[in-house]
Design a protein around this motif. Structure first.
Motif, PDB file in Angstrom:
ATOM      1  N   HIS A  75       0.689  -1.426   0.162  1.00 36.02           N
ATOM      2  CA  HIS A  75       0.032  -0.080   0.222  1.00 36.02           C
ATOM      3  C   HIS A  75       0.962   1.718   0.333  1.00 36.02           C
ATOM      4  O   HIS A  75       0.349   2.037  -0.181  1.00 36.02           O
ATOM      5  CB  HIS A  75      -1.029   0.175   1.116  1.00 36.02           C
ATOM      6  CG  HIS A  75      -2.407  -0.712   0.743  1.00 36.02           C
ATOM      7  ND1 HIS A  75      -3.228  -0.578   0.517  1.00 36.02           N
ATOM      8  CD2 HIS A  75      -2.635  -1.844   1.207  1.00 36.02           C
ATOM      9  CE1 HIS A  75      -3.892  -1.193   0.578  1.00 36.02           C
ATOM     10  NE2 HIS A  75      -4.056  -2.307   0.715  1.00 36.02           N
ATOM     11  N   TRP A 128     -10.026  -9.050   2.227  1.00 37.39           N
ATOM     12  CA  TRP A 128     -10.980  -8.268   2.260  1.00 37.39           C
ATOM     13  C   TRP A 128     -11.232  -8.067   0.193  1.00 37.39           C
ATOM     14  O   TRP A 128     -10.401  -8.035  -0.167  1.00 37.39           O
ATOM     15  CB  TRP A 128     -10.443  -6.922   2.411  1.00 37.39           C
ATOM     16  CG  TRP A 128      -9.848  -6.590   4.041  1.00 37.39           C
ATOM     17  CD1 TRP A 128      -9.413  -7.296   4.349  1.00 37.39           C
ATOM     18  CD2 TRP A 128     -11.498  -6.305   4.461  1.00 37.39           C
ATOM     19  NE1 TRP A 128      -9.853  -6.646   6.122  1.00 37.39           N
ATOM     20  CE2 TRP A 128     -11.069  -6.463   6.091  1.00 37.39           C
ATOM     21  CE3 TRP A 128     -12.707  -6.124   4.576  1.00 37.39           C
ATOM     22  CZ2 TRP A 128     -11.644  -5.688   7.384  1.00 37.39           C
ATOM     23  CZ3 TRP A 128     -13.563  -5.222   5.514  1.00 37.39           C
ATOM     24  CH2 TRP A 128     -12.865  -5.196   6.826  1.00 37.39           C
ATOM     25  N   GLU A 129     -12.387  -8.714  -0.247  1.00 39.44           N
ATOM     26  CA  GLU A 129     -12.547  -8.550  -1.329  1.00 39.44           C
ATOM     27  C   GLU A 129     -12.532  -7.339  -1.544  1.00 39.44           C
ATOM     28  O   GLU A 129     -12.446  -6.002  -0.961  1.00 39.44           O
ATOM     29  CB  GLU A 129     -13.728  -8.911  -1.489  1.00 39.44           C
ATOM     30  CG  GLU A 129     -14.035 -10.379  -1.643  1.00 39.44           C
ATOM     31  CD  GLU A 129     -15.469 -10.446  -1.886  1.00 39.44           C
ATOM     32  OE1 GLU A 129     -15.911 -10.615  -3.017  1.00 39.44           O
ATOM     33  OE2 GLU A 129     -16.385 -11.486  -0.756  1.00 39.44           O
ATOM     34  N   ASP A 130     -12.193  -6.916  -2.839  1.00 37.05           N
ATOM     35  CA  ASP A 130     -11.818  -5.501  -3.830  1.00 37.05           C
ATOM     36  C   ASP A 130     -12.250  -4.209  -3.821  1.00 37.05           C
ATOM     37  O   ASP A 130     -12.564  -3.462  -3.240  1.00 37.05           O
ATOM     38  CB  ASP A 130     -11.604  -5.718  -4.653  1.00 37.05           C
ATOM     39  CG  ASP A 130     -10.406  -6.719  -5.034  1.00 37.05           C
ATOM     40  OD1 ASP A 130      -9.575  -6.744  -4.715  1.00 37.05           O
ATOM     41  OD2 ASP A 130      -9.941  -7.633  -6.127  1.00 37.05           O
ATOM     42  N   ALA A 164     -14.967  -4.527  -1.110  1.00 39.02           N
ATOM     43  CA  ALA A 164     -16.078  -4.105   0.805  1.00 39.02           C
ATOM     44  C   ALA A 164     -15.535  -2.974   1.390  1.00 39.02           C
ATOM     45  O   ALA A 164     -16.909  -3.404   2.023  1.00 39.02           O
ATOM     46  CB  ALA A 164     -14.796  -5.457   1.498  1.00 39.02           C
ATOM     47  N   PHE A 165     -14.934  -1.597   1.173  1.00 46.23           N
ATOM     48  CA  PHE A 165     -14.779  -1.090   1.867  1.00 46.23           C
ATOM     49  C   PHE A 165     -15.993   0.026   0.739  1.00 46.23           C
ATOM     50  O   PHE A 165     -15.572   0.373   0.207  1.00 46.23           O
ATOM     51  CB  PHE A 165     -13.372  -0.406   1.924  1.00 46.23           C
ATOM     52  CG  PHE A 165     -12.911  -0.803   2.970  1.00 46.23           C
ATOM     53  CD1 PHE A 165     -13.336  -0.425   4.511  1.00 46.23           C
ATOM     54  CD2 PHE A 165     -11.974  -2.256   2.345  1.00 46.23           C
ATOM     55  CE1 PHE A 165     -12.020  -1.879   5.579  1.00 46.23           C
ATOM     56  CE2 PHE A 165     -11.177  -2.490   3.627  1.00 46.23           C
ATOM     57  CZ  PHE A 165     -11.481  -2.500   4.746  1.00 46.23           C
ATOM     58  N   PHE A 209     -18.289  -1.041   5.551  1.00 45.64           N
ATOM     59  CA  PHE A 209     -17.941  -2.431   4.757  1.00 45.64           C
ATOM     60  C   PHE A 209     -18.780  -2.557   4.876  1.00 45.64           C
ATOM     61  O   PHE A 209     -19.471  -3.499   5.665  1.00 45.64           O
ATOM     62  CB  PHE A 209     -15.975  -2.739   5.811  1.00 45.64           C
ATOM     63  CG  PHE A 209     -16.703  -3.518   6.356  1.00 45.64           C
ATOM     64  CD1 PHE A 209     -17.242  -5.040   5.773  1.00 45.64           C
ATOM     65  CD2 PHE A 209     -16.531  -2.948   7.877  1.00 45.64           C
ATOM     66  CE1 PHE A 209     -17.522  -5.753   7.489  1.00 45.64           C
ATOM     67  CE2 PHE A 209     -16.796  -4.043   8.510  1.00 45.64           C
ATOM     68  CZ  PHE A 209     -16.915  -5.101   8.339  1.00 45.64           C
ATOM     69  N   LYS A 238     -18.121  -9.315   2.911  1.00 45.55           N
ATOM     70  CA  LYS A 238     -17.128  -9.438   1.845  1.00 45.55           C
ATOM     71  C   LYS A 238     -15.919  -9.349   2.920  1.00 45.55           C
ATOM     72  O   LYS A 238     -14.698  -8.919   2.210  1.00 45.55           O
ATOM     73  CB  LYS A 238     -17.124  -8.130   0.808  1.00 45.55           C
ATOM     74  CG  LYS A 238     -18.443  -8.383   0.030  1.00 45.55           C
ATOM     75  CD  LYS A 238     -17.852  -7.183  -1.418  1.00 45.55           C
ATOM     76  CE  LYS A 238     -19.031  -7.902  -2.268  1.00 45.55           C
ATOM     77  NZ  LYS A 238     -19.498  -7.400  -3.722  1.00 45.55           N
ATOM     78  N   LEU A 239     -15.907  -9.664   4.416  1.00 45.96           N
ATOM     79  CA  LEU A 239     -14.418 -10.393   5.092  1.00 45.96           C
ATOM     80  C   LEU A 239     -14.523 -11.055   5.056  1.00 45.96           C
ATOM     81  O   LEU A 239     -15.613 -11.787   5.599  1.00 45.96           O
ATOM     82  CB  LEU A 239     -15.076  -9.453   5.966  1.00 45.96           C
ATOM     83  CG  LEU A 239     -14.039  -9.100   7.116  1.00 45.96           C
ATOM     84  CD1 LEU A 239     -12.131  -9.188   6.820  1.00 45.96           C
ATOM     85  CD2 LEU A 239     -14.481  -8.413   8.607  1.00 45.96           C
ATOM     86  N   ALA A 279      -6.248  -4.394   3.915  1.00 41.87           N
ATOM     87  CA  ALA A 279      -7.491  -4.249   2.477  1.00 41.87           C
ATOM     88  C   ALA A 279      -6.020  -4.700   1.957  1.00 41.87           C
ATOM     89  O   ALA A 279      -5.205  -4.459   1.685  1.00 41.87           O
ATOM     90  CB  ALA A 279      -7.548  -3.389   2.071  1.00 41.87           C
ATOM     91  N   ARG A 280      -6.371  -5.736   0.119  1.00 41.62           N
ATOM     92  CA  ARG A 280      -5.676  -5.855  -0.862  1.00 41.62           C
ATOM     93  C   ARG A 280      -4.864  -4.408  -1.135  1.00 41.62           C
ATOM     94  O   ARG A 280      -5.858  -4.104  -1.573  1.00 41.62           O
ATOM     95  CB  ARG A 280      -6.197  -6.367  -2.409  1.00 41.62           C
ATOM     96  CG  ARG A 280      -6.770  -7.832  -1.099  1.00 41.62           C
ATOM     97  CD  ARG A 280      -7.640  -8.986  -2.676  1.00 41.62           C
ATOM     98  NE  ARG A 280      -7.505  -8.653  -3.551  1.00 41.62           N
ATOM     99  CZ  ARG A 280      -6.975  -9.558  -4.622  1.00 41.62           C
ATOM    100  NH1 ARG A 280      -6.575 -10.854  -4.200  1.00 41.62           N
ATOM    101  NH2 ARG A 280      -7.317  -9.216  -5.770  1.00 41.62           N
ATOM    102  N   ASN A 285      -9.168 -11.963  -6.220  1.00 40.09           N
ATOM    103  CA  ASN A 285      -9.242 -12.593  -4.888  1.00 40.09           C
ATOM    104  C   ASN A 285     -10.920 -14.024  -4.737  1.00 40.09           C
ATOM    105  O   ASN A 285     -11.312 -13.972  -5.611  1.00 40.09           O
ATOM    106  CB  ASN A 285     -10.534 -11.419  -3.713  1.00 40.09           C
ATOM    107  CG  ASN A 285     -11.123 -11.973  -2.558  1.00 40.09           C
ATOM    108  OD1 ASN A 285     -12.006 -12.559  -2.434  1.00 40.09           O
ATOM    109  ND2 ASN A 285     -10.283 -11.218  -1.956  1.00 40.09           N
TER     110      ASN A 285
END
Length: 454
Positions: free
Chosen positions: A120, A171-173, A175-176, A186, A190-191, A210-211, A438
């Motif tokens: 990140h 976390w899915e892409d 999710a937030f 979120f 998706k968590l 996250a990713r 993911n």
């Protein structure tokens, strides 16, 4: 009828090993060397900026967790890889940032979090060089009764990497949601907790980050033993290797890509990256002068110490220098098995003395020594024959990377072998790798399709 998928065009990949005062024991004695380079942010900054200006794919920081009084100067006093790479992330834009971190002396959750953070901070440029640690003294620094055997270390590696990659998908892409109106930070569905329980690790998850934009950090590995080759072929995106000839490089590359295909992977997605130590001069006289400078930095006493590294720091000074290389039996099989086996095999095949073996592996070879055109010729030959997909550039002399980037890279670019501009911003962009989907998003899509067909 669909057209057959065409393979992506190959482009040379280049990484720079930033190794402070040098890989060996004597480089720090060069008149122009900075003796404190291994803990100088200015040095790392200068080397990384040279590599990025030349459009290198990545810089690489190696590591080890055990020293003794005879360790090489760089090993005695140096930065921890993720710390220095996080600092370098703030002053770079495109170049990948690859760090060595062991699986034998870390926890998957810790590693997943650290690399995700670097990913990140850098905008998706992190890479993890997975090692199992071969020096048995490492156990003494981590409250371990003994160092794990070679085969066990690779079992640990397989489970460790799989667990880390599972955590990176927590976390899915999307999710937030950050929905201020509803108060939803979120989407709960998706968590995902990993709930891993294996032979060596128990990790519930989820990961608390996250990713990144490249999905997951890129996996690097150096595998030469049978276990190492299988692990690398199954798990790695890029493989570091040390080979002594074009023929050996070609055999290794073909073997690893055959194994990758056997594991159901696209062998063309795997990059084989031998480490080389080029010495470049503007003309033949400067080439020879610079080569001799490098040779003079290697004493036989240092070469004997260096030879012990892949044999778990075995003391070779106890043997006569000018008699045949000693019979060592299984020594080295539980440390750096691939490297130690290669040394023993070479000594047997060529009937070398201990002195000859030690100097062979410490002094720079002539393969990538020459004028810019000659070094570019050697690189082109290895690349076009398939012996490599690129190289890790190790600098022997203090200005080695500068000479390579300013003199050799332009020749490679003129020949159309190497990029003139970055095509993207992530390490996966640099290496031509797809963003991994993911796993939970993929599973949800499959379930939706099945429901639609029901």
């Amino acid at each position: 009828m669909s057209k057959p998928q065409q393979a992506k065009p190959r482009h040379l990949k280049l990484g720079a090993m930033v190794h402070g005062v040098g890989h060996g024991w004597g480089e720090w004695r060069h008149p122009n060397a900075q003796p404190n380079a291994s803990t100088s942010f200015g040095f790392y900054k200068q080397q990384t900026e040279l590599a990025e200006a030349a459009k290198f794919d990545f810089v690489f920081i190696a590591d080890s967790l055990h020293i003794h009084a005879k360790s090489s100067p760089h090993y005695l006093n140096r930065f921890e890889p993720l710390t220095i790479l996080s600092a370098l992330a703030a002053i770079t834009t495109n170049i990948g940032l690859v760090a060595t971190v062991t699986v034998s002396y870390t926890e998957p959750y810790q590693v997943a979090r650290q690399f995700a953070s670097l990913d990140h901070i850098s905008g998706g440029r992190a890479g993890w060089n997975v090692v199992t640690s071969w020096l048995s003294g490492t156990a003494d620094n981590f409250s371990k009764a003994e160092h794990p055997p070679h085969a066990v270390r690779y079992r640990i590696a397989k489970e460790h990497v799989s667990t880390v990659q599972g955590l990176w998908d927590s976390w899915e892409d999307d999710a937030f949601t950050y929905d201020k109106q509803s108060g939803e930070f979120f989407a709960p569905g998706k968590l995902h907790a990993l709930n891993h329980k294996g032979d060596f690790f128990s990790v519930k998850g989820p990961l608390n980050i996250a990713r990144s934009r490249q999905g997951q950090p890129v996996i690097f590995q150096a595998g030469t033993s049978e276990d190492g080759r299988n692990f690398a072929a199954q798990n790695s995106d890029a493989i570091f290797v040390h080979v002594d000839s074009l023929e050996e490089g070609l055999a290794y590359s073909q073997d690893l890509k055959r194994r990758a295909k056997g594991f159901g992977r696209d062998p063309h997605s795997l990059s084989i990256l031998p480490g080389i130590r080029p010495i470049v001069g503007r003309d033949q006289a400067e080439v020879e002068s610079r080569y001799q400078q490098a040779v003079e930095l290697v004493t036989v006493e240092d070469a004997i110490v260096a030879l012990g590294r892949p044999f778990n720091d075995h003391d070779f000074s106890q043997y006569p220098l000018d008699e045949p290389f000693p019979e060592l039996g299984d020594l080295g099989s539980n440390s750096q098995k691939g490297g130690s086996d290669r040394i023993k095999q070479l000594a047997r095949d060529e009937g070398l003395t201990l002195r000859e073996v030690a100097l062979r592996f410490s002094r720079p070879k002539r393969d990538f020594v020459g004028t810019p055109e000659q070094v570019a010729d050697a690189i082109q030959t290895w690349f076009e024959t398939g012996a490599s997909d690129g190289f890790i550039i190790n600098s022997v002399l203090p200005d080695g990377l500068q000479y390579f980037t300013e003199l050799v890279v332009p020749v490679l670019q003129q020949r159309g072998l190497f990029r003139t501009e970055y095509s993207g911003h992530t390490l996966r962009d640099n290496l031509g790798l797809d963003v991994p989907a993911n796993r939970y998003s993929v599973a949800a899509q499959v379930e939706e399709k099945q429901e639609a067909l029901a």
